[in-house]
Design an enzyme around this catalytic site. Structure first.
Site, short mmCIF file in Angstrom:
data_model
loop_
_atom_site.label_atom_id
_atom_site.label_comp_id
_atom_site.label_asym_id
_atom_site.label_seq_id
_atom_site.Cartn_x
_atom_site.Cartn_y
_atom_site.Cartn_z
N ASP A 71 0.82 -1.21 0.00
CA ASP A 71 0.00 0.00 0.00
C ASP A 71 0.86 1.27 0.00
O ASP A 71 2.03 1.24 0.39
CB ASP A 71 -0.90 0.03 1.23
CG ASP A 71 -2.12 -0.87 1.10
OD1 ASP A 71 -2.25 -1.56 0.07
OD2 ASP A 71 -2.94 -0.90 2.05
N ASP A 72 0.25 2.36 -0.41
CA ASP A 72 0.83 3.72 -0.34
C ASP A 72 1.92 3.96 -1.38
O ASP A 72 2.78 4.83 -1.19
CB ASP A 72 1.38 4.03 1.05
CG ASP A 72 0.35 3.91 2.15
OD1 ASP A 72 -0.86 3.94 1.84
OD2 ASP A 72 0.74 3.77 3.33
N HIS B 58 -7.54 3.89 1.14
CA HIS B 58 -6.52 4.32 2.09
C HIS B 58 -7.16 4.48 3.46
O HIS B 58 -8.21 5.11 3.60
CB HIS B 58 -5.93 5.65 1.61
CG HIS B 58 -4.79 6.17 2.42
ND1 HIS B 58 -3.70 5.40 2.76
CD2 HIS B 58 -4.54 7.41 2.95
CE1 HIS B 58 -2.84 6.14 3.45
NE2 HIS B 58 -3.33 7.35 3.59
#
Length: 318
Positions: free
Chosen positions: A13-14, A134
């Site tokens: 993620d991110d 998110h």
């Protein structure tokens, strides 16, 4: 212990948060530690992330962001119910508070999610292979309905439902964090029917809350996979039992179990570089990001995958 062939999607993620996070995730992918990434299109290093994904053929999805930094929709940049007094998204807990107070305009949620999908397509040349949220904003009340409709409108098939079967036994998780995880799971349980009605699919099993940051270890990852797989297989044998996770099989009768492991690897951000408009947060600057990177890349973990016949794959392979 019950055994099954495991198809493991390891998502970083991110992606796009900062160059150091990007570099670490690219290295992790090349080392076989992750199998796809989830892109923040409002991240300060999104262009660098997209270049890396293209260079190394990293499967890529969209990490829809309504909680950190600035919107990408031009019409919402100056005045919007999604923004706080400083002109940024409300934050991980702030968006939940604003939602509970009825302060968010759902038409603006749809505008922003649509703008993020369009920007993703502009940057990458294709639609996301999967789309999640998110800080798990995609399973929040009301937002879940808009999120599901956007996925259906674009024909994006796969998402994430963060319900971790083994979470109750994870006594090592700090109480405040466990309380947040439990709220995420409650929201997720209430999201299942909405996503099903829109034809959206997700892996049989989700893990990642119990193995995040300092809690990530080879032993914890393998235990989470084994325990969740056993619970899933027992539930399939006994239809009267109810797993704490949605059973939407992706195996099409092949006898395999599909798992998504959510991760956040990378080299720690160094302020002021990074973030989504406000600079990097403590989470991204933590040593725990590199700890995840090193654990996922470790030869010990890779050997265990091979021994246990765990096959790494991406959402685009389903």
């Amino acid at each position: 212990m019950l055994r099954a062939a495991v198809k493991l999607i390891v998502t970083g993620d991110d992606f796009g948060y900062c160059p150091r996070r990007n570099q670490g995730m690219a290295e992790c992918f090349l080392a076989g530690g992750i199998s796809n990434v989830s892109l923040l299109v409002n991240g300060s290093a999104v262009s660098n992330a997209v270049q890396l994904a293209k260079r190394y053929n990293i499967p890529i999805g969209l990490h829809a962001n309504l909680s950190e930094g600035s919107p990408v929709c031009t019409a919402l940049k100056e005045k919007s119910s999604l923004l706080n007094a400083q002109g940024f998204f409300h934050g991980k807990m702030g968006i939940r508070t604003a939602l509970a107070k009825g302060l968010l305009d759902m038409s603006e949620v749809k505008q922003e999610l649509t703008a993020q999908v369009e920007l993703f397509r502009e940057l990458t040349g294709h639609l996301p292979h999967h789309m999640d949220g998110h800080q798990h904003v995609h399973v929040l009340p009301e937002i879940r309905n808009i999120f599901a409709q956007v996925l259906k409108d674009y024909g994006i098939t796969y998402t994430r439902i963060p319900i971790e079967p083994d979470l109750p036994r994870c006594k090592w998780i700090d109480p405040p964090l466990m309380a947040f995880y439990q709220s995420v799971e409650k929201d997720s349980l209430n999201t299942v029917d909405v996503f099903r009605e829109h034809g959206i699919r997700w892996p049989d099993i989700y893990i990642g809350l119990s193995t995040m940051g300092k809690n990530m270890s080879v032993a914890n990852i393998l235990a989470a996979i084994d325990n969740a797989t056993t619970a899933h297989l027992l539930a399939k044998e006994d239809d009267s039992s109810a797993l704490p996770s949605p059973r939407v099989s992706l195996d099409q009768g092949t006898g395999s179990v599909t798992i998504e492991l959510m991760t956040h690897p990378g080299y720690p951000s160094i302020s002021p570089v990074g973030g989504c408009g406000e600079g990097p947060d403590d989470f991204s600057q933590s040593w725990e990001r590199q700890h995840e990177l090193e654990t996922l890349k470790s030869a010990e973990l890779q050997n265990h995958y091979r021994t246990r016949k765990v096959e790494l794959c991406a959402f685009q392979d389903l």
